[in-house]
Write a protein that holds these residues in place. Structure first.
Motif, PDB file in Angstrom:
ATOM      1  N   ARG A   1       0.833  -1.192   0.000  1.00  0.00           N
ATOM      2  CA  ARG A   1       0.000   0.000   0.000  1.00  0.00           C
ATOM      3  C   ARG A   1       0.875   1.252   0.000  1.00  0.00           C
ATOM      4  O   ARG A   1       0.650   2.199  -0.746  1.00  0.00           O
ATOM      5  N   GLY A   2       1.938   1.226   0.839  1.00  0.00           N
ATOM      6  CA  GLY A   2       2.858   2.358   0.872  1.00  0.00           C
ATOM      7  C   GLY A   2       3.510   2.572  -0.491  1.00  0.00           C
ATOM      8  O   GLY A   2       3.639   3.694  -0.966  1.00  0.00           O
ATOM      9  N   TYR A   3       3.883   1.463  -1.107  1.00  0.00           N
ATOM     10  CA  TYR A   3       4.545   1.564  -2.409  1.00  0.00           C
ATOM     11  C   TYR A   3       3.622   2.137  -3.464  1.00  0.00           C
ATOM     12  O   TYR A   3       3.995   3.006  -4.237  1.00  0.00           O
ATOM     13  N   ILE A   4       2.387   1.602  -3.479  1.00  0.00           N
ATOM     14  CA  ILE A   4       1.448   2.029  -4.520  1.00  0.00           C
ATOM     15  C   ILE A   4       1.050   3.489  -4.319  1.00  0.00           C
ATOM     16  O   ILE A   4       0.893   4.233  -5.287  1.00  0.00           O
ATOM     17  N   LYS A   5       0.948   3.902  -3.042  1.00  0.00           N
ATOM     18  CA  LYS A   5       0.615   5.305  -2.796  1.00  0.00           C
ATOM     19  C   LYS A   5       1.680   6.247  -3.350  1.00  0.00           C
ATOM     20  O   LYS A   5       1.390   7.376  -3.725  1.00  0.00           O
ATOM     21  N   SER A   6       2.934   5.758  -3.383  1.00  0.00           N
ATOM     22  CA  SER A   6       4.011   6.617  -3.862  1.00  0.00           C
ATOM     23  C   SER A   6       4.061   6.678  -5.395  1.00  0.00           C
ATOM     24  O   SER A   6       4.834   7.435  -5.962  1.00  0.00           O
ATOM     25  N   ILE A   7       3.242   5.859  -6.053  1.00  0.00           N
ATOM     26  CA  ILE A   7       3.183   5.901  -7.525  1.00  0.00           C
ATOM     27  C   ILE A   7       2.046   6.841  -7.929  1.00  0.00           C
ATOM     28  O   ILE A   7       0.912   6.638  -7.494  1.00  0.00           O
ATOM     29  N   PRO A   8       2.319   7.856  -8.754  1.00  0.00           N
ATOM     30  CA  PRO A   8       1.278   8.827  -9.092  1.00  0.00           C
ATOM     31  C   PRO A   8       0.078   8.166  -9.770  1.00  0.00           C
ATOM     32  O   PRO A   8       0.233   7.304 -10.641  1.00  0.00           O
ATOM     33  N   GLN A   9      -1.111   8.582  -9.335  1.00  0.00           N
ATOM     34  CA  GLN A   9      -2.343   8.024  -9.898  1.00  0.00           C
ATOM     35  C   GLN A   9      -2.578   8.447 -11.328  1.00  0.00           C
ATOM     36  O   GLN A   9      -3.277   7.764 -12.075  1.00  0.00           O
TER      37      GLN A   9
ATOM     38  N   SER B   1      -4.565   8.292 -17.027  1.00  0.00           N
ATOM     39  CA  SER B   1      -4.396   8.541 -18.468  1.00  0.00           C
ATOM     40  C   SER B   1      -4.528   7.251 -19.259  1.00  0.00           C
ATOM     41  O   SER B   1      -5.003   7.265 -20.386  1.00  0.00           O
ATOM     42  N   ALA B   2      -4.130   6.119 -18.640  1.00  0.00           N
ATOM     43  CA  ALA B   2      -4.333   4.841 -19.324  1.00  0.00           C
ATOM     44  C   ALA B   2      -5.818   4.566 -19.501  1.00  0.00           C
ATOM     45  O   ALA B   2      -6.242   4.026 -20.527  1.00  0.00           O
ATOM     46  N   VAL B   3      -6.615   4.951 -18.501  1.00  0.00           N
ATOM     47  CA  VAL B   3      -8.064   4.749 -18.595  1.00  0.00           C
ATOM     48  C   VAL B   3      -8.643   5.627 -19.695  1.00  0.00           C
ATOM     49  O   VAL B   3      -9.487   5.194 -20.488  1.00  0.00           O
ATOM     50  N   ILE B   4      -8.156   6.868 -19.776  1.00  0.00           N
ATOM     51  CA  ILE B   4      -8.623   7.754 -20.849  1.00  0.00           C
ATOM     52  C   ILE B   4      -8.286   7.150 -22.211  1.00  0.00           C
ATOM     53  O   ILE B   4      -9.062   7.206 -23.151  1.00  0.00           O
ATOM     54  N   ASP B   5      -7.113   6.497 -22.279  1.00  0.00           N
ATOM     55  CA  ASP B   5      -6.707   5.865 -23.533  1.00  0.00           C
ATOM     56  C   ASP B   5      -7.443   4.567 -23.817  1.00  0.00           C
ATOM     57  O   ASP B   5      -7.123   3.878 -24.786  1.00  0.00           O
ATOM     58  N   GLY B   6      -8.380   4.207 -22.962  1.00  0.00           N
ATOM     59  CA  GLY B   6      -9.222   3.062 -23.284  1.00  0.00           C
ATOM     60  C   GLY B   6      -8.998   1.809 -22.459  1.00  0.00           C
ATOM     61  O   GLY B   6      -9.625   0.788 -22.700  1.00  0.00           O
ATOM     62  N   CYS B   7      -8.071   1.846 -21.480  1.00  0.00           N
ATOM     63  CA  CYS B   7      -7.898   0.694 -20.582  1.00  0.00           C
ATOM     64  C   CYS B   7      -9.055   0.643 -19.594  1.00  0.00           C
ATOM     65  O   CYS B   7      -9.652   1.669 -19.282  1.00  0.00           O
ATOM     66  N   THR B   8      -9.351  -0.538 -19.067  1.00  0.00           N
ATOM     67  CA  THR B   8     -10.231  -0.586 -17.912  1.00  0.00           C
ATOM     68  C   THR B   8      -9.369  -0.317 -16.684  1.00  0.00           C
ATOM     69  O   THR B   8      -8.137  -0.380 -16.755  1.00  0.00           O
ATOM     70  N   ARG B   9     -10.035  -0.057 -15.537  1.00  0.00           N
ATOM     71  CA  ARG B   9      -9.290   0.163 -14.284  1.00  0.00           C
ATOM     72  C   ARG B   9      -8.405  -1.043 -13.948  1.00  0.00           C
ATOM     73  O   ARG B   9      -7.278  -0.910 -13.513  1.00  0.00           O
ATOM     74  N   GLY B  10      -8.971  -2.231 -14.133  1.00  0.00           N
ATOM     75  CA  GLY B  10      -8.228  -3.451 -13.822  1.00  0.00           C
ATOM     76  C   GLY B  10      -6.993  -3.593 -14.692  1.00  0.00           C
ATOM     77  O   GLY B  10      -5.907  -3.905 -14.201  1.00  0.00           O
ATOM     78  N   GLN B  11      -7.145  -3.312 -15.986  1.00  0.00           N
ATOM     79  CA  GLN B  11      -5.996  -3.398 -16.894  1.00  0.00           C
ATOM     80  C   GLN B  11      -4.934  -2.386 -16.493  1.00  0.00           C
ATOM     81  O   GLN B  11      -3.739  -2.677 -16.519  1.00  0.00           O
ATOM     82  N   ALA B  12      -5.387  -1.177 -16.127  1.00  0.00           N
ATOM     83  CA  ALA B  12      -4.427  -0.131 -15.752  1.00  0.00           C
ATOM     84  C   ALA B  12      -3.608  -0.565 -14.548  1.00  0.00           C
ATOM     85  O   ALA B  12      -2.395  -0.350 -14.494  1.00  0.00           O
ATOM     86  N   SER B  13      -4.276  -1.216 -13.576  1.00  0.00           N
ATOM     87  CA  SER B  13      -3.527  -1.627 -12.376  1.00  0.00           C
ATOM     88  C   SER B  13      -2.514  -2.712 -12.730  1.00  0.00           C
ATOM     89  O   SER B  13      -1.414  -2.747 -12.177  1.00  0.00           O
ATOM     90  N   ARG B  14      -2.889  -3.602 -13.670  1.00  0.00           N
ATOM     91  CA  ARG B  14      -1.964  -4.679 -14.046  1.00  0.00           C
ATOM     92  C   ARG B  14      -0.812  -4.170 -14.899  1.00  0.00           C
ATOM     93  O   ARG B  14       0.334  -4.524 -14.690  1.00  0.00           O
ATOM     94  N   ARG B  15      -1.148  -3.324 -15.890  1.00  0.00           N
ATOM     95  CA  ARG B  15      -0.117  -2.963 -16.869  1.00  0.00           C
ATOM     96  C   ARG B  15       0.699  -1.763 -16.470  1.00  0.00           C
ATOM     97  O   ARG B  15       1.843  -1.607 -16.895  1.00  0.00           O
ATOM     98  N   ILE B  16       0.136  -0.850 -15.677  1.00  0.00           N
ATOM     99  CA  ILE B  16       0.853   0.374 -15.319  1.00  0.00           C
ATOM    100  C   ILE B  16       1.416   0.280 -13.907  1.00  0.00           C
ATOM    101  O   ILE B  16       2.608   0.457 -13.665  1.00  0.00           O
ATOM    102  N   THR B  17       0.533  -0.029 -12.934  1.00  0.00           N
ATOM    103  CA  THR B  17       0.949   0.049 -11.540  1.00  0.00           C
ATOM    104  C   THR B  17       1.850  -1.119 -11.136  1.00  0.00           C
ATOM    105  O   THR B  17       2.871  -0.911 -10.489  1.00  0.00           O
ATOM    106  N   ALA B  18       1.466  -2.335 -11.534  1.00  0.00           N
ATOM    107  CA  ALA B  18       2.239  -3.503 -11.096  1.00  0.00           C
ATOM    108  C   ALA B  18       3.717  -3.415 -11.498  1.00  0.00           C
ATOM    109  O   ALA B  18       4.594  -3.634 -10.652  1.00  0.00           O
ATOM    110  N   PRO B  19       4.042  -3.071 -12.760  1.00  0.00           N
ATOM    111  CA  PRO B  19       5.467  -2.969 -13.105  1.00  0.00           C
ATOM    112  C   PRO B  19       6.193  -1.891 -12.294  1.00  0.00           C
ATOM    113  O   PRO B  19       7.343  -2.085 -11.894  1.00  0.00           O
ATOM    114  N   LEU B  20       5.506  -0.770 -12.025  1.00  0.00           N
ATOM    115  CA  LEU B  20       6.155   0.294 -11.252  1.00  0.00           C
ATOM    116  C   LEU B  20       6.350  -0.112  -9.792  1.00  0.00           C
ATOM    117  O   LEU B  20       7.234   0.388  -9.109  1.00  0.00           O
ATOM    118  N   ALA B  21       5.487  -1.006  -9.305  1.00  0.00           N
ATOM    119  CA  ALA B  21       5.587  -1.445  -7.916  1.00  0.00           C
ATOM    120  C   ALA B  21       6.528  -2.638  -7.781  1.00  0.00           C
ATOM    121  O   ALA B  21       6.610  -3.245  -6.711  1.00  0.00           O
TER     122      ALA B  21
END
Lengths: 286, 295
Positions: free
Chosen positions: A167-175, A180-200
């Motif tokens: 949770r601490g790690y993910i909070k430090s990653i800008p939302q 912007s991934a969602v605006i580009d057409g990702c779902t929330r779930g996809q964004a968490s897998r493809r954007i947040t997980a690699p950064l975490a």
């Protein structure tokens, strides 16, 4: 403000001497085990103990993996069992705590604060006190003496702290990145897998290594909740081995210990920077 | 909150965690309370009879050793261990915080080894080390002109021996927490104190300890609860003996429930272990309850 080198010299000597003393105290007992792992049975048993093995050989390390039915040894199976249990635990802990960490970091649902505090509380419940009900429960639900049972239990043990850490790690990653991934057409779930997980990833590595260590070293749960050679990890296999043989074969026991320590020390040395950083970020106030 | 983020979805993310913890942490912790009030034998887990406080009364009076004795041993074991962990851990953290000390990561990695290795392996390592005949410790004793001892089998020496092992094992944990504490200090504070002419001792007492005290407390609380759990190192070295002199609560519970088969009595000991942890958990959460903005 710099002090003169002449005054600093004795201080430096003292500081390094103190660091060295604790290093030697750490190493000495382990060194003895490690060197005994390479000694012949006679030398390992002999007196006085030898600092450097005279009869240096890798025979003991090979003998550890011999078939326990025909030779006095541990066999390969306990290490394989430990590896399966530890990898399973690391994977499950990382998955569950990433998801929960993400939920806690990104969503403001009712009861969130109470749940977060309960995690700290649950984290401090003693493992041994839970063992009797777990024993009964595991027999009842056919989890007794299975990989799955141990993996679930050990992941539950690592999960509360790991969730805080993630949770601490993910909070430090800008939302904004996810948005912007969602605006580009990702779902929330996809964004968490493809954007947040690699950064975490550093956080996930810390969580996985800590869970791996806890599972690799686990003893009491394995002692109480497993019984067959097909599931028993190396920790309780060593215990059983010592119990079943009247005289302890130190050369073999040392070799078995040596084999068990090496992978975990390498993993830690490799991941140390992630994990010290991860610990301090999650364990204490951000 | 961002676009399309519905709060309810948050529950889905935490659901796996809640299921896992509910079944394998919370339920067993509650269940042990109920089991401690029953008469149950290991050989026949299905047949449980309500027994009220019988298990507790037996433990207090007629079990050998009594709960009081096991508690006393545990407190001694934990108190001495924690004092040394915190003292040595904090000292090493301070040494490794000195700017000119070289190879900080290498030292830290090396110290970590005793914490990283499995407890059972550490236990046998020291059993070997303490071995009366061929053990290294007695060899060193003889070299120093002292009489060899049977460390793990002597009722007077067994407890000190397992405490020393536990101190050895737990220092790295304190070292990590205290290092984090020292790293949280703004280095400008050191410079300011130095400009004011503070010596090393004043720096420690007036700058470092006041700032690090939260971390010291955190360390003490977590280490205390952890040390009450120590099981396999003691099991490997002494097995709780000689004459129950090293039978701390965790071993006591294991022996009563799984060796002598009295699950009800074992559960009652489990409840005592649980109660001790809960006391420290409550202190922990009261002191470190994160502020609203952090949650």
């Amino acid at each position: 403000m710099r002090r003169s080198p002449i005054r600093l010299l004795p201080v430096k000597t003292l500081v390094y001497a103190l660091l060295l003393v604790w290093a030697l105290l750490t190493i000495l007992p382990l060194y003895w085990v490690f060197s005994t792992a390479f000694k012949s049975p006679e030398e390992a048993r002999g007196y006085p103990p030898t600092l450097i093995p005279h009869s240096f050989s890798f025979r003991n390390l090979v003998q550890v993996f011999d078939d326990p039915q025909t030779h006095k040894s541990l066999g390969f199976k306990p290490y394989l069992n430990s590896l399966i249990i530890a990898l399973g635990t690391a994977l499950l802990t990382a998955t569950v705590s990433f998801l929960a960490g993400f939920g806690f970091a990104r969503y403001r649902f009712r009861g969130r604060e109470v749940l977060l505090l309960s995690l700290l509380f649950i984290n401090m419940l003693p493992e041994m006190a839970k063992m009797i009900p777990l024993f009964r429960m595991f027999i009842l639900y056919h989890l007794y003496d299975t990989y799955l049972g141990l993996i679930l239990l050990l992941a539950a043990g690592s999960a509360p702290f790991s969730t805080w850490l993630m949770r601490g790690y993910i909070k430090s990653i800008p939302q904004d990145l996810e948005d912007s991934a969602v605006i580009d057409g990702c779902t929330r779930g996809q964004a968490s897998r493809r954007i947040t997980a690699p950064l975490a990833a550093p956080g996930l590595a810390a969580v996985a290594v800590l869970a791996f260590r806890a599972a690799w070293n686990e003893f009491s749960a394995a002692l109480i909740l497993t019984t067959s050679d097909s599931v028993r990890p190396y920790t309780t296999a060593i215990f059983k081995y010592v119990k079943e043989h009247a005289s302890v074969d130190w050369h073999l026991l040392s070799a078995a210990s040596f084999v068990s320590i090496i992978p975990i020390v390498i993993a830690f040395a490799f991941f140390q920077r992630y994990f010290v950083g991860g610990l301090t970020r999650g364990a204490v106030k951000d | 909150m961002g676009i399309g983020r519905r709060p309810m979805v948050g529950y889905l993310y935490i659901l796996p965690l809640l299921v896992l913890l509910g079944l394998l942490s919370v339920y067993p912790a509650l269940s042990v309370l109920w089991m401690s009030l029953q008469s149950i034998e290991l050989a026949n887990l299905g047949a449980a009879e309500f027994a009220g406080l019988k298990n507790y009364l037996l433990l207090l009076k007629s079990t050998s050793p009594t709960l009081g004795e096991a508690l006393g041993l545990s407190f001694l074991f934990v108190f001495v261990s924690v004092v040394f962990h915190v003292f040595i851990g904090f000292s090493l953290a301070n040494l490794l915080a000195i700017p000119w000390v070289k190879g900080k990561n290498a030292w830290r990695n090396l110290y970590m080894i005793s914490w990283v290795a499995a407890g059972i392996v550490i236990g046998y390592t020291f059993r070997f080390f303490f071995e009366p005949r061929a053990g290294v410790l007695n060899y060193l004793m003889r070299l120093a002109g002292l009489a060899p001892r049977s460390w793990a089998a002597d009722p007077k020496l067994a407890m000190p021996a397992i405490i020393i092992v536990n101190i050895w094992r737990g220092v790295p944990y304190s070292l990590i927490i205290e290092t984090a504490g020292l790293q949280s200090i703004n280095t400008e504070l050191y410079d300011a104190a130095r400009v004011d002419g503070a010596n090393a001792w004043q720096m420690l007492m007036r700058v470092k300890i006041p700032i690090v005290k939260d971390f010291l407390l955190l360390d003490i609380i977590l280490d205390t609860t952890d040390t009450f759990q120590v099981f396999e190192t003691i099991l490997a070295i002494t097995g709780g003996g000689p004459l129950h002199q090293t039978e701390t609560l965790a071993l006591y519970m294991y022996n009563q429930a799984f060796r002598y088969g009295d699950v009800g009595r074992g559960s009652a000991i489990g409840v005592v272990l649980l109660a001790i942890s809960i006391v420290f958990a409550v202190i922990y959460i009261r002191f470190f309850r994160p502020g609203k903005e952090e949650l």
